[in-house]
Design a protein around this motif. Structure first.
Motif, PDB file in Angstrom:
ATOM      1  N   THR A 120      -4.182  18.650  16.991  1.00 55.44           N
ATOM      2  CA  THR A 120      -3.023  18.314  17.764  1.00 55.44           C
ATOM      3  C   THR A 120      -3.020  17.042  18.144  1.00 55.44           C
ATOM      4  O   THR A 120      -3.954  16.160  18.644  1.00 55.44           O
ATOM      5  N   VAL A 121      -1.707  15.978  17.798  1.00 55.68           N
ATOM      6  CA  VAL A 121      -1.628  14.700  17.987  1.00 55.68           C
ATOM      7  C   VAL A 121      -1.298  14.681  19.634  1.00 55.68           C
ATOM      8  O   VAL A 121       0.142  14.898  19.895  1.00 55.68           O
ATOM      9  N   ALA A 122      -2.051  14.653  20.496  1.00 53.32           N
ATOM     10  CA  ALA A 122      -1.583  14.504  22.088  1.00 53.32           C
ATOM     11  C   ALA A 122      -0.812  13.195  22.579  1.00 53.32           C
ATOM     12  O   ALA A 122      -0.158  13.397  23.604  1.00 53.32           O
ATOM     13  N   GLU A 123      -0.815  12.216  21.779  1.00 60.37           N
ATOM     14  CA  GLU A 123      -0.473  10.931  22.381  1.00 60.37           C
ATOM     15  C   GLU A 123      -0.133   9.989  21.090  1.00 60.37           C
ATOM     16  O   GLU A 123      -0.878   9.818  20.372  1.00 60.37           O
ATOM     17  N   THR A 124       0.982   9.269  21.278  1.00 60.66           N
ATOM     18  CA  THR A 124       1.136   8.335  20.427  1.00 60.66           C
ATOM     19  C   THR A 124       1.708   7.029  20.937  1.00 60.66           C
ATOM     20  O   THR A 124       2.608   6.991  21.630  1.00 60.66           O
TER      21      THR A 124
ATOM     22  N   THR B  87       0.854  -1.412   0.133  1.00 61.51           N
ATOM     23  CA  THR B  87      -0.047   0.049   0.013  1.00 61.51           C
ATOM     24  C   THR B  87       1.017   1.156  -0.037  1.00 61.51           C
ATOM     25  O   THR B  87       1.963   1.240   0.662  1.00 61.51           O
ATOM     26  N   ASP B  88       0.510   2.268  -0.771  1.00 59.19           N
ATOM     27  CA  ASP B  88       0.946   3.562  -0.433  1.00 59.19           C
ATOM     28  C   ASP B  88       0.767   4.160   0.902  1.00 59.19           C
ATOM     29  O   ASP B  88      -0.090   4.857   0.870  1.00 59.19           O
ATOM     30  N   ASN B  89       1.650   3.727   2.034  1.00 55.23           N
ATOM     31  CA  ASN B  89       1.014   4.103   3.328  1.00 55.23           C
ATOM     32  C   ASN B  89       0.955   5.354   3.620  1.00 55.23           C
ATOM     33  O   ASN B  89       0.135   5.853   4.372  1.00 55.23           O
ATOM     34  N   THR B  90       2.028   6.301   2.920  1.00 53.74           N
ATOM     35  CA  THR B  90       1.890   7.488   3.078  1.00 53.74           C
ATOM     36  C   THR B  90       0.654   8.186   2.832  1.00 53.74           C
ATOM     37  O   THR B  90       0.013   9.051   3.419  1.00 53.74           O
ATOM     38  N   LYS B  91       0.100   8.102   1.459  1.00 54.19           N
ATOM     39  CA  LYS B  91      -1.071   8.783   1.138  1.00 54.19           C
ATOM     40  C   LYS B  91      -2.142   7.896   1.587  1.00 54.19           C
ATOM     41  O   LYS B  91      -2.983   8.981   1.910  1.00 54.19           O
ATOM     42  N   ALA B  92      -2.455   6.725   1.941  1.00 54.04           N
ATOM     43  CA  ALA B  92      -3.312   6.179   2.665  1.00 54.04           C
ATOM     44  C   ALA B  92      -3.641   6.917   4.128  1.00 54.04           C
ATOM     45  O   ALA B  92      -4.715   7.232   4.387  1.00 54.04           O
ATOM     46  N   ALA B  93      -2.520   6.903   4.750  1.00 58.46           N
ATOM     47  CA  ALA B  93      -2.524   7.435   6.100  1.00 58.46           C
ATOM     48  C   ALA B  93      -3.084   8.925   6.234  1.00 58.46           C
ATOM     49  O   ALA B  93      -3.830   9.533   7.128  1.00 58.46           O
ATOM     50  N   ALA B  94      -2.332   9.747   4.879  1.00 59.69           N
ATOM     51  CA  ALA B  94      -3.117  11.034   4.829  1.00 59.69           C
ATOM     52  C   ALA B  94      -4.217  11.243   4.735  1.00 59.69           C
ATOM     53  O   ALA B  94      -5.081  12.218   5.248  1.00 59.69           O
ATOM     54  N   GLU B  95      -4.919  10.326   3.900  1.00 56.37           N
ATOM     55  CA  GLU B  95      -6.383  10.250   3.642  1.00 56.37           C
ATOM     56  C   GLU B  95      -7.204   9.909   5.007  1.00 56.37           C
ATOM     57  O   GLU B  95      -7.900  10.536   5.215  1.00 56.37           O
TER      58      GLU B  95
ATOM     59  N   ASN C  72       6.296  -0.195   7.372  1.00 58.67           N
ATOM     60  CA  ASN C  72       4.877   0.587   7.244  1.00 58.67           C
ATOM     61  C   ASN C  72       4.315   1.202   8.432  1.00 58.67           C
ATOM     62  O   ASN C  72       3.677   2.226   8.271  1.00 58.67           O
ATOM     63  N   GLY C  73       4.759   0.984   9.452  1.00 59.05           N
ATOM     64  CA  GLY C  73       4.289   1.676  10.698  1.00 59.05           C
ATOM     65  C   GLY C  73       4.640   2.884  10.855  1.00 59.05           C
ATOM     66  O   GLY C  73       4.303   3.773  11.091  1.00 59.05           O
ATOM     67  N   LYS C  74       6.049   3.188  10.548  1.00 62.05           N
ATOM     68  CA  LYS C  74       6.576   4.435  10.512  1.00 62.05           C
ATOM     69  C   LYS C  74       6.052   5.172   9.361  1.00 62.05           C
ATOM     70  O   LYS C  74       5.847   6.555   9.666  1.00 62.05           O
ATOM     71  N   GLU C  75       5.771   4.542   8.365  1.00 65.84           N
ATOM     72  CA  GLU C  75       5.224   5.607   7.202  1.00 65.84           C
ATOM     73  C   GLU C  75       3.905   6.172   7.391  1.00 65.84           C
ATOM     74  O   GLU C  75       3.556   7.069   7.286  1.00 65.84           O
ATOM     75  N   ARG C  76       3.151   5.063   8.099  1.00 60.66           N
ATOM     76  CA  ARG C  76       1.897   5.549   8.603  1.00 60.66           C
ATOM     77  C   ARG C  76       1.801   6.600   9.669  1.00 60.66           C
ATOM     78  O   ARG C  76       0.984   7.581   9.537  1.00 60.66           O
ATOM     79  N   GLU C  77       2.370   6.450  10.595  1.00 59.00           N
ATOM     80  CA  GLU C  77       2.544   7.148  11.561  1.00 59.00           C
ATOM     81  C   GLU C  77       2.956   8.807  11.107  1.00 59.00           C
ATOM     82  O   GLU C  77       2.586   9.721  11.295  1.00 59.00           O
ATOM     83  N   ASN C  78       4.156   8.645  10.217  1.00 56.57           N
ATOM     84  CA  ASN C  78       4.518   9.945   9.474  1.00 56.57           C
ATOM     85  C   ASN C  78       3.206  10.654   8.542  1.00 56.57           C
ATOM     86  O   ASN C  78       3.305  11.637   8.585  1.00 56.57           O
ATOM     87  N   GLY C  79       2.855   9.676   7.830  1.00 56.20           N
ATOM     88  CA  GLY C  79       1.605  10.097   6.993  1.00 56.20           C
ATOM     89  C   GLY C  79       0.769  11.016   7.618  1.00 56.20           C
ATOM     90  O   GLY C  79      -0.093  11.862   7.115  1.00 56.20           O
ATOM     91  N   LEU C  80       0.102  10.183   8.715  1.00 52.19           N
ATOM     92  CA  LEU C  80      -0.741  10.782   9.550  1.00 52.19           C
ATOM     93  C   LEU C  80      -0.459  12.224  10.124  1.00 52.19           C
ATOM     94  O   LEU C  80      -1.062  13.442  10.110  1.00 52.19           O
ATOM     95  N   LYS C  81       0.893  12.184  10.746  1.00 47.38           N
ATOM     96  CA  LYS C  81       1.407  13.397  11.586  1.00 47.38           C
ATOM     97  C   LYS C  81       1.587  14.604  10.465  1.00 47.38           C
ATOM     98  O   LYS C  81       1.061  15.981  10.496  1.00 47.38           O
ATOM     99  N   GLU C  82       2.157  14.288   9.192  1.00 46.17           N
ATOM    100  CA  GLU C  82       2.655  15.342   8.221  1.00 46.17           C
ATOM    101  C   GLU C  82       1.345  15.808   7.576  1.00 46.17           C
ATOM    102  O   GLU C  82       0.961  17.043   7.553  1.00 46.17           O
ATOM    103  N   GLU C  83       0.232  15.170   7.539  1.00 45.94           N
ATOM    104  CA  GLU C  83      -1.111  15.671   7.109  1.00 45.94           C
ATOM    105  C   GLU C  83      -1.581  16.606   8.022  1.00 45.94           C
ATOM    106  O   GLU C  83      -2.300  17.660   7.656  1.00 45.94           O
TER     107      GLU C  83
END
Length: 429
Positions: A231-235, A177-185, A211-222
């Protein structure tokens, strides 16, 4: 042979030609055969480039051995990956006309626990000893198998990656999966649902896989780039839940976890020297006083560990989320983490006030979606991923070239579309 669809354009041209030749005919005459649409064609259609859904032209030698190694054996997601691997094997053997001893050997193996790095490495060692023509692997830890990959390369066994990427330089192709794109959506959907303001928490399935790192980064960057009011208060990382349980246990018992852990580490490493009888430490303690303090700290640590062992994963997550009483949203990066969010928030009686979204669509997630505990899901294409991994492996064996990245696609599922026929192929139980 692989079944195909006759395109609408070809069908239309056929009708026009028939009408032109027989202008007096009042009804269309269909003379061609239209093959039945494959039940898994929707999964294949999502793969890009399309070559990784095609078996035509893959003229593998009889008995070619493709070893596929997943992350987990029995979860719904990985069962779908396995189904895709097996379907690709069946399709290839059918189109090549192989059976019996001539059949292609395409296997799927995985650890029983999706976090068991050692078991996956052991499986890799065992498969390498069988000298397959190619290995496709979904690495739990992207750096854990570097030694094995070097050895495989030395022995002429190429490596394909799938599901998650890998830092190893010799990877032939990566199907995922394009994890960054999917997480951003996913992040965009969650932010929209909470009115683009407030605190959210992320539950990440691990801190080591790519993929864990990509999804986390994709979420946070978006969120950082497009949703400044959120705000991401807790990871929370699922491979660190034991640490969270100890924190929660120490809090319940009224102990200072940092102090007793530091004392335990000091005792183990021999950093603290017990003074001779009658002498004092630099802090003014006698030998007897220091011994008594060490015994107390050891006893406290035992109590903490005992209480922590009795806690569930949901207890640990609920403890972490208690720190954020104004939390408005929670996003899980895979099926287990999404459902863990539901369990923890339900346990804390906060499920009605916190919007939950996440990745994947097993039976538990679909039940939560139907009940309203989950508001939406990014659903991957594990069947297509397994299928594409086999095709990438076949192309590697044949040395006909591979794309560095193969996007196996994803879809968005919520209560409004979950019953649609076009969605059903991507839901797994």
């Amino acid at each position: 042979m692989k079944k195909r669809l006759v395109s609408a354009g070809v069908a239309a041209c056929t009708v026009i030609m028939l009408c032109a030749c027989s202008p007096e005919e009042e009804e269309d005459i269909f003379t061609g055969d239209v093959a039945e649409r494959l039940p898994y064609q929707d999964n294949l259609d999502l793969i890009s480039p399309a070559a990784y859904s095609e078996i035509d032209g893959l003229d593998l030698e009889p008995g070619t051995y493709i070893s596929v190694i997943g992350k987990e054996e029995n979860s719904p997601y990985w069962q779908q990956v396995k189904a895709g691997v097996e379907q690709a094997a069946d399709d290839l053997n059918e189109i090549l006309g192989y059976s019996g001893n001539d059949s292609l050997k395409i296997t799927f193996n995985a650890p029983s626990d999706g976090e068991d790095i050692d078991e996956q490495v052991n499986i890799l060692d065992e498969e390498m000893a069988r000298y397959p023509d190619v290995i496709a692997i979904a690495s739990i830890d992207e750096e854990a198998s570097a030694v094995q990959f070097d050895l495989a390369t030395e022995n002429g066994i190429p490596i394909v990656a799938f599901d998650s990427g890998n830092a190893y330089q010799g990877i032939q192709s990566t199907c995922r999966t394009d994890n960054t794109k999917a997480a951003a959506e996913g992040a965009s959907k969650l932010c929209e649902a909470i009115g683009d303001s407030g605190e959210i928490a992320l539950i990440v399935h691990d801190a080591v896989s790519e993929n864990g790192k990509e999804r986390e980064n994709g979420l946070k960057e978006e969120i950082e780039n497009s949703h400044p009011g959120v705000t991401v208060a807790e990871t929370i990382y699922m491979d660190d839940l034991d640490g969270l349980k100890r924190e929660a246990a120490a809090q319940q018992l009224g102990f200072n976890l940092e102090e007793i852990m530091a004392a335990a580490e000091a005792q183990e490493s021999g950093q603290e020297n017990t003074p001779a009888e009658g002498q004092e430490t630099s802090s003014g303690e006698t030998a007897e006083e220091q011994t008594a303090e060490e015994e107390q700290q050891s006893e406290e640590l035992e109590q903490v560990n005992s209480l922590a062992e009795s806690m569930s994963d949901a207890d640990a997550v609920a403890y972490a989320l208690e720190k954020h009483p104004d939390l408005k949203g929670c996003f899980g990066t895979n099926d287990d983490s999404t459902q863990l969010a539901v369990e923890a928030l339900s346990q804390a009686e906060r499920i009605d006030s916190v919007t939950v979204m996440g990745f994947d669509a097993g039976s538990a997630q679909l039940s939560s979606l139907e009940s309203g505990d989950v508001d939406g899901l990014i659903v991957q294409n594990p069947f297509g991923m397994g299928y594409a991994a086999v095709i990438a492996g076949a192309r590697t064996v044949l040395e006909i070239g591979n794309e560095a990245e193969v996007d196996t696609g994803y879809i968005w599922v919520d209560q409004e579309n979950m019953e649609d026929e076009s969605i059903q192929a991507f839901l797994y139980e």
